[in-house]
Design an enzyme around this catalytic site. Structure first.
Site, PDB file in Angstrom:
ATOM      1  N   SER A  21      -7.883   7.923   6.976  1.00 53.98           N
ATOM      2  CA  SER A  21      -7.032   6.963   6.232  1.00 53.98           C
ATOM      3  C   SER A  21      -6.011   7.651   5.247  1.00 53.98           C
ATOM      4  CB  SER A  21      -7.821   5.933   5.750  1.00 53.98           C
ATOM      5  OG  SER A  21      -6.772   4.998   5.134  1.00 53.98           O
ATOM      6  N   ASN A  22      -5.376   7.172   4.384  1.00 52.93           N
ATOM      7  CA  ASN A  22      -4.582   7.961   3.755  1.00 52.93           C
ATOM      8  C   ASN A  22      -4.714   7.279   2.169  1.00 52.93           C
ATOM      9  OD1 ASN A  22      -2.420   5.874   3.289  1.00 52.93           O
ATOM     10  ND2 ASN A  22      -2.307   6.053   5.389  1.00 52.93           N
ATOM     11  N   ARG A  23      -3.974   7.984   1.111  1.00 53.64           N
ATOM     12  CA  ARG A  23      -4.294   7.276  -0.263  1.00 53.64           C
ATOM     13  C   ARG A  23      -3.257   6.207  -0.714  1.00 53.64           C
ATOM     14  NH1 ARG A  23      -2.356  12.114  -3.762  1.00 53.64           N
ATOM     15  NH2 ARG A  23      -3.165  10.783  -5.269  1.00 53.64           N
ATOM     16  N   SER A  24      -2.654   5.849   0.077  1.00 53.56           N
ATOM     17  CA  SER A  24      -1.921   4.394  -0.277  1.00 53.56           C
ATOM     18  C   SER A  24      -2.745   3.451  -0.820  1.00 53.56           C
ATOM     19  CB  SER A  24      -1.355   3.947   1.024  1.00 53.56           C
ATOM     20  OG  SER A  24      -0.657   2.586   0.529  1.00 53.56           O
ATOM     21  N   ALA A  88       1.577   2.501   4.569  1.00 54.14           N
ATOM     22  CA  ALA A  88       1.270   3.791   5.052  1.00 54.14           C
ATOM     23  C   ALA A  88       0.416   3.889   6.215  1.00 54.14           C
ATOM     24  CB  ALA A  88       0.708   4.722   3.990  1.00 54.14           C
TER      25      ALA A  88
END
Lengths: 211, 211
Positions: A21-24, A88
């Site tokens: 995943s990502n930091r959004s 994101a």
């Protein structure tokens, strides 16, 4: 207007527990949904996994992966006048997702990834008179990537930011963005709360919608 | 007692934006910290990235990666009488973390992973008279994995659950766990709010601490 907003990250599972995943955090997209609803628009918000309350008056659809989000966008788009892709979306996903939790010693140290479809590019043939807004969150100056995306995806507006800039980016309540639109000079906005950035974006959409 | 609790997932970054993680929300660990503080213990809570408020009276240390969490545990352990490892620590991390956001077209479709150190195994030589509690969250019956961890890591207690069972596991407010301790029969607990499960675990620790 009927405005479709995507927000948050997507999760790309390799088993039922683990994912890429990502930091959004979804804050920018939720602010856009809130601002649009506050200005009287009908808003559908397609959200990845986030820890945020649904803004008042907004219809929310929760999704997990990029493929889920694409399917939800494709279902909702025909009824909408504008699409704001602030999610994101993960660029890549594991080639396979195991049905049960992988054991530590059973994991492959080379995780095979495959590219996810680009949602804006995929729905581009359905654009018609709709306003399409994209985002470019970069580490460092986002101008080059913003201009590339604007052209490559035939967008009306790119909201670009340097996520390493002070007060900007992921997991903050403020943002420092620059607006890129075809045929006009980049429009840098000062450091503002995300809800004020959202107001500017929604008003930009209202001004550029030809119905 | 001085009780050290870990909670939440860890994030293993491949660049400043993207990471590998898991579905842990930290609710079980935060409930244990809350229950322990409520029973008069001094509690240090080492938390991965979660969206939870710090329980009253608890000292919280925020970390991101498994290596960060290991370092924080190693610093805090000497002053503690018990360690409750309820965090869902990532088993693997990307071999490299890029300093700037990777471009979609620049990513390697084979993501190289390396195993993270096992925190309980790493600090086992410092156990002494401390009570060490581990968790086994599995898809399916966790008994085999629970017994394996109990022996392999010389733990005093394993709290095991099937995250696919109704009302159990990640992102819920309830849990269905079974307690495994050396030399005793497994003790299954009924479906309970996580705060009640936490009370049982804290009372177990109090009863088994030899000071």
């Amino acid at each position: 207007m009927n405005i479709l907003v995507t927000a948050g990250p997507t999760r790309e599972h390799l088993d039922p527990i683990r994912f890429l995943s990502n930091r959004s955090t979804g804050k920018m997209g939720f602010a856009i949904a809130q601002a649009a609803a506050g200005r009287g628009h009908r808003v559908t918000l397609i959200a990845g996994p986030v820890a945020l309350a649904t803004p008042k008056g907004v219809t929310r659809i929760d999704v997990t992966s990029a493929l889920d989000m694409l399917a939800a966008v494709e279902r909702a788009l025909p009824g909408c006048d504008a699409l704001v892709m602030s999610a994101a979306v993960a660029d890549w996903r594991p080639e396979q997702c195991a049905g049960t939790k992988l054991k530590k010693r059973g994991m492959n140290p080379a995780l095979r990834l495959v590219p996810n479809p680009d949602i804006l590019a995929t729905v581009a043939p359905q654009k018609g008179g709709r306003v399409f807004v994209g985002f470019a969150a970069e580490t460092g100056d986002p101008a080059t990537e913003a201009r590339r995306k604007l052209t490559a995806k035939s967008l009306d507006l790119i909201v670009a930011n340097d996520v390493t800039a002070s007060g900007a980016g992921f997991a903050t309540d403020t943002n420092v963005v620059t607006l890129f639109a075809p045929g006009t000079a980049p429009q840098p906005l000062p450091l503002m709360p995300k809800l004020e950035v959202a107001q500017v974006i929604v008003q930009w959409i209202e001004a550029h919608w030809v119905f």
